[in-house]
Design a protein around this motif. Structure first.
Motif, PDB file in Angstrom:
ATOM      1  N   LEU A  23      -4.145  -1.075  10.705  1.00  0.00           N
ATOM      2  CA  LEU A  23      -4.471  -2.306  11.424  1.00  0.00           C
ATOM      3  C   LEU A  23      -3.584  -3.465  10.987  1.00  0.00           C
ATOM      4  O   LEU A  23      -3.251  -4.334  11.795  1.00  0.00           O
ATOM      5  CB  LEU A  23      -5.942  -2.664  11.212  1.00  0.00           C
ATOM      6  CG  LEU A  23      -6.962  -1.743  11.901  1.00  0.00           C
ATOM      7  CD1 LEU A  23      -8.369  -2.233  11.640  1.00  0.00           C
ATOM      8  CD2 LEU A  23      -6.699  -1.674  13.397  1.00  0.00           C
ATOM      9  N   LEU A  24      -3.192  -3.478   9.732  1.00  0.00           N
ATOM     10  CA  LEU A  24      -2.316  -4.549   9.262  1.00  0.00           C
ATOM     11  C   LEU A  24      -0.950  -4.442   9.932  1.00  0.00           C
ATOM     12  O   LEU A  24      -0.366  -5.456  10.333  1.00  0.00           O
ATOM     13  CB  LEU A  24      -2.165  -4.489   7.740  1.00  0.00           C
ATOM     14  CG  LEU A  24      -1.320  -5.606   7.106  1.00  0.00           C
ATOM     15  CD1 LEU A  24      -1.917  -6.977   7.428  1.00  0.00           C
ATOM     16  CD2 LEU A  24      -1.225  -5.406   5.591  1.00  0.00           C
ATOM     17  N   GLY A  25      -0.431  -3.215  10.060  1.00  0.00           N
ATOM     18  CA  GLY A  25       0.829  -3.036  10.771  1.00  0.00           C
ATOM     19  C   GLY A  25       0.714  -3.462  12.218  1.00  0.00           C
ATOM     20  O   GLY A  25       1.623  -4.085  12.784  1.00  0.00           O
ATOM     21  N   LEU A  38       0.174   9.686  15.812  1.00  0.00           N
ATOM     22  CA  LEU A  38       1.363  10.544  15.792  1.00  0.00           C
ATOM     23  C   LEU A  38       2.366  10.147  14.720  1.00  0.00           C
ATOM     24  O   LEU A  38       3.397  10.809  14.565  1.00  0.00           O
ATOM     25  CB  LEU A  38       2.030  10.528  17.165  1.00  0.00           C
ATOM     26  CG  LEU A  38       1.212  11.179  18.283  1.00  0.00           C
ATOM     27  CD1 LEU A  38       1.750  10.793  19.646  1.00  0.00           C
ATOM     28  CD2 LEU A  38       1.189  12.688  18.136  1.00  0.00           C
ATOM     29  N   GLY A  39       2.100   9.029  14.021  1.00  0.00           N
ATOM     30  CA  GLY A  39       2.933   8.681  12.892  1.00  0.00           C
ATOM     31  C   GLY A  39       4.253   8.023  13.220  1.00  0.00           C
ATOM     32  O   GLY A  39       5.306   8.500  12.795  1.00  0.00           O
ATOM     33  N   PHE A  40       4.226   6.939  13.983  1.00  0.00           N
ATOM     34  CA  PHE A  40       5.432   6.136  14.206  1.00  0.00           C
ATOM     35  C   PHE A  40       5.027   4.668  14.301  1.00  0.00           C
ATOM     36  O   PHE A  40       3.850   4.351  14.520  1.00  0.00           O
ATOM     37  CB  PHE A  40       6.195   6.584  15.453  1.00  0.00           C
ATOM     38  CG  PHE A  40       5.406   6.571  16.733  1.00  0.00           C
ATOM     39  CD1 PHE A  40       5.190   5.408  17.451  1.00  0.00           C
ATOM     40  CD2 PHE A  40       4.860   7.751  17.231  1.00  0.00           C
ATOM     41  CE1 PHE A  40       4.479   5.401  18.621  1.00  0.00           C
ATOM     42  CE2 PHE A  40       4.122   7.759  18.409  1.00  0.00           C
ATOM     43  CZ  PHE A  40       3.933   6.577  19.118  1.00  0.00           C
ATOM     44  N   PRO A  41       5.979   3.733  14.124  1.00  0.00           N
ATOM     45  CA  PRO A  41       5.632   2.307  14.155  1.00  0.00           C
ATOM     46  C   PRO A  41       5.127   1.864  15.520  1.00  0.00           C
ATOM     47  O   PRO A  41       5.500   2.432  16.550  1.00  0.00           O
ATOM     48  CB  PRO A  41       6.955   1.615  13.805  1.00  0.00           C
ATOM     49  CG  PRO A  41       7.799   2.660  13.165  1.00  0.00           C
ATOM     50  CD  PRO A  41       7.396   3.959  13.790  1.00  0.00           C
ATOM     51  N   TYR A  83       0.807  -1.211   0.000  1.00  0.00           N
ATOM     52  CA  TYR A  83       0.000   0.000   0.000  1.00  0.00           C
ATOM     53  C   TYR A  83       0.846   1.270   0.000  1.00  0.00           C
ATOM     54  O   TYR A  83       0.318   2.372   0.086  1.00  0.00           O
ATOM     55  CB  TYR A  83      -0.930   0.009   1.219  1.00  0.00           C
ATOM     56  CG  TYR A  83      -1.798  -1.213   1.287  1.00  0.00           C
ATOM     57  CD1 TYR A  83      -2.796  -1.432   0.339  1.00  0.00           C
ATOM     58  CD2 TYR A  83      -1.620  -2.155   2.298  1.00  0.00           C
ATOM     59  CE1 TYR A  83      -3.590  -2.566   0.393  1.00  0.00           C
ATOM     60  CE2 TYR A  83      -2.418  -3.287   2.359  1.00  0.00           C
ATOM     61  CZ  TYR A  83      -3.391  -3.502   1.401  1.00  0.00           C
ATOM     62  OH  TYR A  83      -4.169  -4.610   1.454  1.00  0.00           O
ATOM     63  N   GLY A  84       2.170   1.121  -0.044  1.00  0.00           N
ATOM     64  CA  GLY A  84       3.027   2.297  -0.111  1.00  0.00           C
ATOM     65  C   GLY A  84       3.361   2.852   1.256  1.00  0.00           C
ATOM     66  O   GLY A  84       3.398   2.130   2.262  1.00  0.00           O
ATOM     67  N   ALA A  85       3.603   4.166   1.338  1.00  0.00           N
ATOM     68  CA  ALA A  85       4.027   4.821   2.580  1.00  0.00           C
ATOM     69  C   ALA A  85       2.916   4.781   3.622  1.00  0.00           C
ATOM     70  O   ALA A  85       1.726   4.707   3.278  1.00  0.00           O
ATOM     71  CB  ALA A  85       4.422   6.268   2.280  1.00  0.00           C
ATOM     72  N   PRO A  86       3.288   4.844   4.896  1.00  0.00           N
ATOM     73  CA  PRO A  86       2.271   4.860   5.962  1.00  0.00           C
ATOM     74  C   PRO A  86       1.357   6.064   5.809  1.00  0.00           C
ATOM     75  O   PRO A  86       1.767   7.109   5.275  1.00  0.00           O
ATOM     76  CB  PRO A  86       3.111   4.965   7.239  1.00  0.00           C
ATOM     77  CG  PRO A  86       4.480   4.514   6.853  1.00  0.00           C
ATOM     78  CD  PRO A  86       4.662   4.892   5.422  1.00  0.00           C
ATOM     79  N   PRO A  87       0.130   5.963   6.253  1.00  0.00           N
ATOM     80  CA  PRO A  87      -0.804   7.089   6.138  1.00  0.00           C
ATOM     81  C   PRO A  87      -0.329   8.281   6.970  1.00  0.00           C
ATOM     82  O   PRO A  87       0.328   8.121   8.002  1.00  0.00           O
ATOM     83  CB  PRO A  87      -2.121   6.521   6.676  1.00  0.00           C
ATOM     84  CG  PRO A  87      -1.724   5.350   7.508  1.00  0.00           C
ATOM     85  CD  PRO A  87      -0.499   4.790   6.872  1.00  0.00           C
ATOM     86  N   GLU A  88      -0.675   9.463   6.514  1.00  0.00           N
ATOM     87  CA  GLU A  88      -0.235  10.667   7.199  1.00  0.00           C
ATOM     88  C   GLU A  88      -0.913  10.785   8.564  1.00  0.00           C
ATOM     89  O   GLU A  88      -2.114  10.565   8.710  1.00  0.00           O
ATOM     90  CB  GLU A  88      -0.573  11.893   6.346  1.00  0.00           C
ATOM     91  CG  GLU A  88      -0.078  13.201   6.942  1.00  0.00           C
ATOM     92  CD  GLU A  88      -0.408  14.387   6.059  1.00  0.00           C
ATOM     93  OE1 GLU A  88      -0.192  15.535   6.496  1.00  0.00           O
ATOM     94  OE2 GLU A  88      -0.895  14.161   4.921  1.00  0.00           O
TER      95      GLU A  88
END
Length: 944
Positions: free
Chosen positions: A374-376, A344-347, A46-51
């Motif tokens: 959710l997949l991550g 907040l945009g981190f793993p 799906y490419g880059a993580p969502p913003e």
């Protein structure tokens, strides 16, 4: 079998008890392994993580913020409720798993994992550094690793222990030792008072956090600000959730929420800031926490931001709970970590078991972005699942189509569910995944979370069995040391065996473990009723109504009502919280009487010691010596009373209402640390002087047996120390204890009856003073008496003395009662001799034989064989220790076997694990330290 062999058996039985306890503990409370390093985003189709919608977080923890404190009609959080109603805040009830104490809850919040129960111990060890999260993946570490990442923290210094060298700016406040005498930079906040225990202060401890807020809200150099307020928790511990101080504290906290929210609205650099209001745990009806009662496991959780109005219209607030304390949607506290990761945009942190909260997925319009989050989350949880179930196959085979995952083992079922998710991801388009796939992902994450949260810890079963085996050996060795006693069974022995058996069986039932106090209340009542029957058969009683055993039954009934404890009835009406005892005049009259009675006894001990007369009775002590004793001891007793008054004035000011302001102002100006140290030095110095004087007298007797009055002195000085370590409302119980000593002395008990009496009274007094088998009942209020800084040995000793004050009292008196050196017993002996003249000769002879067994005669017959039942004091004390060791070893074995057999039980962490911690304290500190160690000292000096 000789005496020496018996002694070797009993010594070995006691020496191996610590080995059993520690081996079992290391297998039962292991550190859970964790994956080191920081998580990184995985490449997906799906490419880059969502913003992420936010770039800063303000995380405000209000300690013990129970859900109803925020959401109910009676709440003081009116501004917060208005935010919830308007849609600027989304409310939840966050389920906090046991143990509900700060350190493990902070670990769950920041890592998303399930903390080890060993954190219960580390939570009290303020010097502990082994519990650090410096090398674990947390949302704090992830935020700091981001470009320009900077964190600040103010409040509970648990965060500083868990995250060393993490915060750029910080000001920590100890949750157990609140001292504002150090440098804090604000004279108004650092007023010259001494706050010496956990819940002693309601205001300054929070002001020390709040004073930093305005400045930090203007700073733009941080991306995370953590605040941890302690005042509300302190109020709960001191006076419960219904305290009159509770609503004002809630209003104060709500004011902080308003201040921060208005800053987010008004400051440009905060427009993308997420504000989270959370409780680390709740509290029960008694104001405590640590267990698994609904109130303890239901803290509030509120996400706040003006941006939230875009995804929710708001909900009604205040409202009523669906059940107990469940308001709105209930989530797991560990869900905070992955939710913050997405917002907040981190793993997601590597060791996380939490699940992204679905309500907040609405921030992303595209279904594929939601699915990617959710997949991550699912991939990360699956990593832990795979490590837990290594024998299960989690690899996806495209050629195999999976339609159902039923009838499999737990690991295989989770593996099947995961392969179905991979099957959906690989075979279907983005729209299908965004629609149907979300449900499968959430289902897998929730199922895995439930399984991993309830999965048994990584127990070392072989070591558990070894620990149980060693405890079994201790039981066998103790029985071998008692062979001669066991060969002559009697009714008292049958009672003892019945108690041991019933207590062991009770350890396998969670409800009975939680409410153990009822076993001891009924066991003690049954025992004293037996003594009533036993003594009534032995002599003619003029008045049954005044029979000592019946008077003891009345005393036990009062003890039973003094403090309501346990889980089911915690917070129910009792004497401590009644209008009778909360009347300051009545309370302090009783406290004053307790101190006065103890001081008078100490004065008599000093007078006897300075007297050169061989007659230790009241008539043998001159008036001049009595005056000397009073002049020496009255200042010590008055100082002890003054300390308790000053301590209570700062701890519970409502208990000193009505006293003159001049007196209270003067008391408030005194240094509690200096006064408590003066008391301890006074007790120690007086005991040293008495010991030297008695030793000098014993040498002058050239080996002849003395009166043993030093043992009574030890007991009286110990009583003063224990009273000082006891909460003010419980001090009048010592007057009741003193009355019970008098009644026990008049029963003419046999040695075995003395042992059994002190055994049951040790346990019943433990619960009467407000203790239970829950971590939440541990009383820290007197753990810092005389301590100006944290010292693990000093605080640990004081903590044990304050919580086990009742058992220490009765265990000490049991040894003293065997020696018959206490003055009450001497008077009772005279009373029995006078009554014997009225009774038939054969009855008098029988009583004289029983009494000789109890007193072990001050001048033993040298021709008697050591080892006979009435052979003298050594065997008397040996049998006493043997019975206590047998009960301790069998009780410990029962708890260990229950924990081993029930290690997968639903309540293993909420009921059985706390019970084993208490069993460790009873076995190591109380039995070995008090029964064996201190008891031997009392017995030895009793022969001087």
């Amino acid at each position: 079998m000789g005496v020496r062999a018996d002694s070797l058996f009993l010594t070995a039985a006691n020496l191996i008890l610590p080995t059993s306890i520690l081996i079992f503990a290391t297998a039962f409370f292991p550190y859970k392994p964790f994956l080191p390093g920081l998580a990184k985003y995985e490449d997906t189709r799906y490419g880059a993580p969502p913003e992420a919608p936010f770039d800063k977080v303000i995380f405000m923890v209000v300690d013990a913020l129970r859900s109803d404190f925020v959401y109910s009609e009676k709440s003081g959080f009116k501004f917060t409720q208005s935010l919830i109603s308007s849609g600027a805040a989304i409310p939840f009830t966050a389920h906090a798993t046991s143990p509900t104490i700060t350190m493990p809850r902070v670990k769950a919040i920041t890592t998303g994992s399930i903390p080890s129960f060993l954190d219960v111990i580390l939570n009290f060890a303020e010097s502990d550094t082994t519990s650090t999260l410096a090398h674990q993946d947390t949302w704090l570490a992830q935020l700091k690793a981001k470009e320009g990442g900077k964190l600040v923290m103010y409040g509970d210094d648990t965060w500083l222990k868990l995250f060393p060298d993490t915060f750029s700016r910080a000001d920590g406040t100890s949750s157990f030792f609140v001292s504002v005498s150090g440098a804090c930079g604000n004279p108004r906040v650092c007023r010259a008072v001494e706050l010496r225990h956990q819940w002693q202060d309601f205001t300054e401890v929070d002001n020390n956090v709040t004073r930093h807020v305005p400045g930090e809200l203007l700073n733009s150099d941080w991306n995370a600000m953590i605040m941890h307020y302690l005042g509300l928790d302190h109020i709960g511990h001191k006076a419960g959730p219904n305290s009159p101080n509770m609503i004002p504290k809630q209003i104060e906290m709500d004011g902080i929420v308003q201040q921060i929210y208005e800053a987010i609205e008004g400051e440009t650099h905060l427009e993308n800031a997420l504000f989270v209001l959370a409780g680390d745990h709740g509290m029960n009806d008694g104001g405590n926490h640590g267990g698994s009662a609904p109130g303890e496991t239901s803290p509030a959780l509120v996400f706040i931001s003006p941006k939230l109005k875009m995804i929710t219209p708001g909900v009604e607030c205040p409202t009523t709970p669906s059940q107990d304390f469940d308001y709105y949607t209930k989530v797991e506290q560990s869900d905070i970590a992955p939710t913050l990761a997405g917002l907040l945009g981190f793993p997601v942190p590597l060791n996380n078991l939490g699940v992204f909260i679905p309500d907040l997925l609405q921030f992303w319009d595209k279904g594929v972005d939601r699915a990617q989050l959710l997949l991550g989350n699912a991939r990360q949880i699956n990593t832990i699942v795979k490590a837990t179930f290594p024998s299960s196959d989690f690899e996806h085979d495209p050629s195999v189509f999976l339609s159902a995952c039923t009838g499999l083992s737990t690991g295989d079922e989770l593996a099947c569910d995961w392969k179905r998710i991979l099957q959906i991801v690989a075979a279907y388009n983005e729209e299908f995944i965004a629609d149907v796939g979300l449900n499968h992902l959430l289902e897998f994450c929730r199922k895995a979370q439930d399984v991993m949260s309830s999965t048994a810890s990584n127990y070392d079963v072989s070591r558990l069995i070894i620990g149980c085996s060693i405890a079994s050996v201790s039981v066998v060795l103790t029985l071998l040391s008692m062979m001669r006693s066991l060969s002559k069974p009697n009714s008292t022995g049958v009672f003892f065996a019945l108690y041991v058996l019933l207590y062991g069986i009770m350890m396998f039932a969670s409800s009975y473990v939680e409410e153990e106090q009822h076993f001891w209340y009924w066991a003690t009542s049954a025992w004293f009723f037996y003594l009533f029957i036993y003594r009534s058969r032995k002599k003619e009683q003029e008045s049954f109504a005044l029979h000592p055993a019946l008077m003891l039954l009345i005393c036990v009934r009062i003890m039973r009502r003094w403090n309501q404890t346990g889980q089911k009835y915690a917070g129910a009406p009792d004497i401590v919280h009644s209008d009778f005892l909360n009347n300051p005049l009545m309370l302090w009259s009783l406290i004053g009487a307790t101190y006065l009675a103890t001081t008078l006894r100490l004065s008599r001990q000093v007078a006897r010691s300075v007297s050169e007369s061989e007659d230790d009775s009241e008539n043998g002590i001159s008036e001049a010596h009595k005056l000397i004793g009073a002049l020496v001891m009255m200042p010590l007793g008055f100082t002890a009373f003054l300390f308790k008054l000053g301590f209570t004035a700062k701890d519970a000011p409502e208990l000193v209402e009505g006293m003159t302001s001049a007196l209270l102002d003067w008391v408030d100006s005194l240094s509690l640390v200096a006064i408590s140290r003066a008391i301890f030095w006074g007790i120690g110095g007086s005991l040293l002087w008495l010991t030297i004087n008695e030793w000098r007298k014993s040498r002058a007797r050239k080996g002849a047996r003395g009166s043993g009055s030093l043992a009574a002195s030890l007991f009286d000085f110990l009583s003063l120390f224990l009273i000082t370590q006891t909460r003010a409302q419980n001090i009048p119980l010592y007057l009741l204890f003193r009355a019970m000593l008098f009644f026990l002395a008049h029963l003419g008990l046999t040695p075995t009856q003395i042992t059994l009496s002190t055994l049951v009274l040790s346990h019943v007094s433990f619960f009467a003073l407000g203790n239970s088998n829950a971590i939440s009942s541990i009383d820290l209020s007197n753990a810092y008496n005389g301590v100006s800084g944290y010292n693990v040995l000093a605080v640990g000793f004081m903590l044990f003395a304050s919580n086990w004050a009742g058992p220490i009292y009765w265990a000490s008196y049991g040894t003293l009662l065997l020696s018959v050196h206490d003055s009450d017993i001497a008077e009772a002996s005279q009373t029995h001799e006078q009554q014997d003249k009225k009774i038939k000769s054969w009855v008098a002879a029988e009583r004289q034989q029983l009494h000789s067994l109890a007193v072990a005669t001050s001048t033993p017959n040298k021709n008697e064989k050591v080892g006979e039942n009435a052979s003298g004091e050594e065997r008397l004390f040996f049998n006493h220790l043997a019975l206590l060791t047998l009960f301790t070893a069998t009780g410990l074995l029962a708890v260990q076997v229950a924990c081993t057999v029930l290690r997968t039980h639903l309540f293993i962490w909420t009921v059985f694990s706390p019970k084993y911690l208490y069993a460790m304290a009873w076995g190591l500190a109380f039995h070995l330290g008090i029964n064996v160690g201190w008891g031997s000292v009392v017995w030895w000096v009793g022969r001087w």
